[in-house]
Design a protein around this motif. Structure first.
Motif, short mmCIF file in Angstrom:
data_model
loop_
_atom_site.label_atom_id
_atom_site.label_comp_id
_atom_site.label_asym_id
_atom_site.label_seq_id
_atom_site.Cartn_x
_atom_site.Cartn_y
_atom_site.Cartn_z
N ASP A 170 34.73 26.09 33.31
CA ASP A 170 34.21 27.41 32.99
C ASP A 170 34.19 28.24 34.27
OD1 ASP A 170 31.99 26.69 34.50
OD2 ASP A 170 30.72 26.28 32.77
N PRO A 171 33.83 29.54 34.19
CA PRO A 171 33.85 30.38 35.39
C PRO A 171 33.00 29.85 36.53
CG PRO A 171 33.71 31.75 33.43
CD PRO A 171 33.56 30.33 32.98
N GLY A 172 32.00 29.03 36.22
CA GLY A 172 31.15 28.46 37.25
C GLY A 172 31.70 27.16 37.83
N GLY A 173 32.89 26.74 37.37
CA GLY A 173 33.48 25.51 37.89
C GLY A 173 33.01 24.26 37.19
N ARG A 174 32.22 24.39 36.11
CA ARG A 174 31.74 23.22 35.38
C ARG A 174 32.80 22.75 34.39
NH1 ARG A 174 27.37 26.69 35.90
NH2 ARG A 174 27.99 27.75 33.98
N LYS A 175 33.05 21.45 34.38
CA LYS A 175 34.09 20.89 33.52
C LYS A 175 33.55 20.74 32.09
CE LYS A 175 35.80 18.20 37.44
NZ LYS A 175 36.74 19.21 37.91
N PHE A 176 34.46 20.89 31.13
CA PHE A 176 34.06 20.73 29.73
C PHE A 176 35.26 20.28 28.91
CE2 PHE A 176 35.57 25.10 30.11
CZ PHE A 176 36.36 25.26 28.98
N GLY A 177 34.97 19.86 27.68
CA GLY A 177 36.02 19.50 26.73
C GLY A 177 36.61 18.13 26.97
#
Length: 305
Positions: A170-177
């Protein structure tokens, strides 16, 4: 003659029944795997009609009954709209290929990839006999992703890869999915675009439905206008699961139209796919000659719209 007619009747009946059952895959997921072979069921029905030919009226009724589900499943794929590229805009050549863990001739496969002169290459199943060829490809494609241990995916590019990972961010650099390899690529004189490659389980696995759902939800969280998604999806265009994914990936369009890519000796199943966002139009999509993999490579040329 009697034996031929008996065989023809069995082929016609069996092909017709299998074709109708495959259309029920949208309601009974266990039957959706049959849809992969829908054109083959149509071929079996036609052969059976030729062998069991009796009266024209009977044959016509049997043909309509047996070939109707094939038409219902296949015609929408052949007639669906794919956005065309605008003339004169810069083009990009993308090659997607499952190089197979048990590749019989990795060097030949690597050379075929190089000879196709793609700008971007997305590979699946690189963790087997093909792995030594990754170093050879890096001599021709100066930019490549670095994937985590256990990852069987790779992306190569002639143009700079400005960012990449095994998970979306995400824009904050947090990984997802779910895990899927992506690369942010800066083409010459063009805005950067993101390429994603992935590899689904077989359609007989319940994990595939979960994977498809999770991928669609993850992609919905990023900018999909310049996005390109390619890989071995183990889905044919006439499967209910593929139609469901086409809707879930919207506004991406599947640029591969019924391109058989498996098995190597006689490709009949179009299971390797490429999607692109609204920024892209299709110039061409074609299958390349087989090499040592059990899949054949698919080369898609896109241009900005």
């Amino acid at each position: 003659m009697k034996l031929a007619r008996t065989l023809g009747t069995l082929l016609t009946g069996g092909g017709s029944l299998a074709a109708w059952l495959s259309l029920a895959g949208g309601f009974v997921p266990a039957l959706d795997a049959l849809a992969s072979f829908l054109p083959l069921f149509g071929a079996a029905t036609l052969l059976g009609l030729l062998l069991a030919w009796r009266r024209p009226a009977w044959t016509m009724v049997a043909a309509l009954l047996g070939l109707a589900p094939v038409a219902i499943g296949v015609v929408p794929e052949l007639t669906r709209e794919i956005p065309a590229a605008r003339a004169g805009t810069p083009q990009i050549r993308l090659l997607t290929h499952n190089v197979w863990r048990s590749n019989r001739d990795p060097a030949d496969t690597a050379q075929a990839i190089i000879d196709a002169k793609p700008d971007v290459v997305t590979l699946q199943e690189v963790d087997g006999s093909f792995r030594p060829m990754l170093a050879a490809l890096s001599q021709y494609f100066p930019y490549a992703t670095q994937c985590s241990p256990g990852c069987d995916l790779a992306i190569f590019s002639r143009w700079p890869i400005v960012d990449s990972d095994y998970f979306l961010e995400d824009p904050g650099g947090r990984k997802f999915g779910p895990a899927m390899l992506w690369a942010r690529i800066a083409g010459p004189g063009e805005p950067p675009f993101t390429t994603v490659t992935l590899h689904y389980p077989r359609p007989t696995s319940r994990d595939q439905a979960v994977r498809r759902r999770d991928v669609a939800r993850a992609l919905a969280r990023i900018d999909r206008d310049p996005l390109i998604v390619a890989g071995d999806m183990n889905l044919t265009p006439w499967a209910a699961a593929m139609r469901e994914q086409d809707r879930a990936f919207d506004p991406l369009t599947r640029m591969t139209r019924a391109l058989p890519s498996w098995p190597r000796a006689f490709p009949v199943l179009p299971i390797d796919q490429l999607y692109a966002g609204p920024d892209w139009g299709l110039v061409s999509a074609r299958r390349l000659p087989a090499t040592g993999s059990d899949h054949v490579p698919i080369l898609v040329t896109l241009a900005r719209r």
